[in-house]
Design an enzyme around this catalytic site. Sequence first.
Site, PDB file in Angstrom:
ATOM      1  N   ARG A  53      -9.256  26.564  83.577  1.00 50.47           N
ATOM      2  CA  ARG A  53      -9.016  27.426  82.341  1.00 50.47           C
ATOM      3  C   ARG A  53     -10.330  28.430  82.257  1.00 50.47           C
ATOM      4  O   ARG A  53     -11.523  27.694  82.041  1.00 50.47           O
ATOM      5  CB  ARG A  53      -8.470  27.115  81.084  1.00 50.47           C
ATOM      6  CG  ARG A  53      -8.637  28.321  80.073  1.00 50.47           C
ATOM      7  CD  ARG A  53      -7.904  27.981  78.861  1.00 50.47           C
ATOM      8  NE  ARG A  53      -6.473  27.808  78.831  1.00 50.47           N
ATOM      9  CZ  ARG A  53      -5.663  27.744  77.896  1.00 50.47           C
ATOM     10  NH1 ARG A  53      -6.206  27.616  76.590  1.00 50.47           N
ATOM     11  NH2 ARG A  53      -4.381  27.485  78.126  1.00 50.47           N
TER      12      ARG A  53
ATOM     13  N   ARG B 200      -3.222  22.628  73.544  1.00 54.53           N
ATOM     14  CA  ARG B 200      -1.812  22.032  74.029  1.00 54.53           C
ATOM     15  C   ARG B 200      -2.112  21.792  75.668  1.00 54.53           C
ATOM     16  O   ARG B 200      -1.812  20.767  76.151  1.00 54.53           O
ATOM     17  CB  ARG B 200      -0.780  22.875  73.852  1.00 54.53           C
ATOM     18  CG  ARG B 200      -0.052  22.799  72.501  1.00 54.53           C
ATOM     19  CD  ARG B 200       0.511  24.325  72.133  1.00 54.53           C
ATOM     20  NE  ARG B 200      -0.596  25.085  71.639  1.00 54.53           N
ATOM     21  CZ  ARG B 200      -1.194  25.030  70.306  1.00 54.53           C
ATOM     22  NH1 ARG B 200      -0.403  24.287  69.845  1.00 54.53           N
ATOM     23  NH2 ARG B 200      -2.081  25.600  70.146  1.00 54.53           N
ATOM     24  N   THR B 201      -2.722  22.705  76.305  1.00 53.92           N
ATOM     25  CA  THR B 201      -2.723  22.694  77.622  1.00 53.92           C
ATOM     26  C   THR B 201      -3.478  21.455  78.142  1.00 53.92           C
ATOM     27  O   THR B 201      -3.315  20.880  78.894  1.00 53.92           O
ATOM     28  CB  THR B 201      -3.215  24.109  78.317  1.00 53.92           C
ATOM     29  OG1 THR B 201      -2.301  25.081  77.867  1.00 53.92           O
ATOM     30  CG2 THR B 201      -3.144  23.964  79.838  1.00 53.92           C
TER      31      THR B 201
ATOM     32  N   LYS C 193     -26.818  26.673  82.058  1.00 57.18           N
ATOM     33  CA  LYS C 193     -27.863  26.664  82.970  1.00 57.18           C
ATOM     34  C   LYS C 193     -27.908  27.958  84.024  1.00 57.18           C
ATOM     35  O   LYS C 193     -28.661  28.064  84.715  1.00 57.18           O
ATOM     36  CB  LYS C 193     -28.374  25.537  83.560  1.00 57.18           C
ATOM     37  CG  LYS C 193     -28.623  24.262  82.746  1.00 57.18           C
ATOM     38  CD  LYS C 193     -29.020  22.919  83.797  1.00 57.18           C
ATOM     39  CE  LYS C 193     -29.149  21.858  83.002  1.00 57.18           C
ATOM     40  NZ  LYS C 193     -28.851  20.545  83.712  1.00 57.18           N
TER      41      LYS C 193
ATOM     42  N   HIS D 187      -0.734  32.296  83.552  1.00 55.34           N
ATOM     43  CA  HIS D 187      -0.503  30.986  83.064  1.00 55.34           C
ATOM     44  C   HIS D 187       0.573  30.067  83.341  1.00 55.34           C
ATOM     45  O   HIS D 187       1.630  30.214  82.940  1.00 55.34           O
ATOM     46  CB  HIS D 187      -0.597  31.100  81.563  1.00 55.34           C
ATOM     47  CG  HIS D 187      -1.007  29.861  80.618  1.00 55.34           C
ATOM     48  ND1 HIS D 187      -1.040  28.425  81.359  1.00 55.34           N
ATOM     49  CD2 HIS D 187      -1.051  29.554  79.245  1.00 55.34           C
ATOM     50  CE1 HIS D 187      -1.258  27.727  80.424  1.00 55.34           C
ATOM     51  NE2 HIS D 187      -1.259  28.177  79.267  1.00 55.34           N
TER      52      HIS D 187
HETATM   53  C1  NCD Z   1      -1.569  30.330  75.284  1.00 51.92           C
HETATM   54  C2  NCD Z   1      -2.732  31.035  76.093  1.00 51.92           C
HETATM   55  O1  NCD Z   1      -3.720  30.106  75.941  1.00 51.92           O
HETATM   56  O2  NCD Z   1      -2.523  31.656  76.626  1.00 51.92           O
HETATM   57  N1  NCD Z   1      -1.609  29.042  74.621  1.00 51.92           N
HETATM   58  C3  NCD Z   1      -1.079  28.024  75.461  1.00 51.92           C
HETATM   59  O3  NCD Z   1      -1.652  27.955  76.545  1.00 51.92           O
HETATM   60  N2  NCD Z   1      -0.113  27.289  74.992  1.00 51.92           N
HETATM   61  C4  NCD Z   1      -1.262  31.335  74.041  1.00 51.92           C
HETATM   62  C5  NCD Z   1      -2.450  31.963  73.298  1.00 51.92           C
HETATM   63  O4  NCD Z   1      -3.500  31.531  73.243  1.00 51.92           O
HETATM   64  O5  NCD Z   1      -1.726  32.693  72.452  1.00 51.92           O
END
Ligand code: NCD
Length: 304
Positions: free
Chosen positions: A103, A53-54, A82, A131
Amino acid sequence: MRHDHIISAKQLSRGDIETVLDRAADIAADPGAFADRHSDTLLGLLFFEPSTRTKMSFTTAMKRLGGDIVDMGSVESSSVKKGESLADTVRVVEGYTDALVLRHPMEGSAKMASEFVDVPLVNAGDGAGQHPTQTLLDLYTIRENAGFDDLTIGIMGDLKYGRTVHSLAHALTTVDASQHFISPESLQLPRSVRYDLHEAGAGVREHTELDEILPELDVLYVTRIQAERFPDESEYREVAGQYQIDAATLEAAKDDLTVMHPLPRVDEIAHDVDETTHAQYFQQAHNGVPVRMALLDLMLGGGQ
Ligand code: NCD
């Protein structure tokens, strides 16, 4: 908000939140009006952890604003393999792009990386830390469904390792929500988050059973047990499968309860909930596009 790094929900005031959410609502109402707004912009995506999703909604958001993305791809196929440091990677990629989305599995990594770059950097999840863009789309969904006035919310599941929870809980203090935290004792909020909530004047009310509080809730935010963050698999197995809800569970809830989940779900929400009017988690995921468009637009100086 021009050129600000977005690292933690703690940096977002009520005013900032309303600005992003209002812009997102304008975008959702008339996406075409924003279609060429950032046609010269390239967004760099650096995902060192899995994401559906993100990553896809940031990509969609940038393209819907007329811009494009440059994606590092998987860790396996990058120079990280590397032995390149995160600091070096971001310093290189900032030279290719106008903003960065990161991320990374290490808590604190986004803050550290932001200190090496001049382009805006957005934290898309730093380990069990924060997040903040998930929080903005969560807040958008809450505002649309329940509103912020007299809001009572239950946040359930993995409160220890769930970064979406850590961000959301803090942001909810800006709207004076009444927050209830439901989890096994071993997965309660970490001390640092508790401390921040306390500093922000929010009470932390904890429950081990959902039914103690379910009838009072306007929103129930369910989360996945974060298997990948448990140092010991046997600890995970002890709590896996607890705190599941199904349509029968929700019979004790208010008729207009909104059920949310950042997704992905494993088995926390049975599929029979999907057919109820409570389920908002797919719409919540869709809201990621206008909300991330709004954030990018504001960060990149749109309409200012
Ligand atoms: C979440 C995350 O990556 O923290 N997912 C997201 O970004 N929608 C939640 C999760 O992984 O449980």
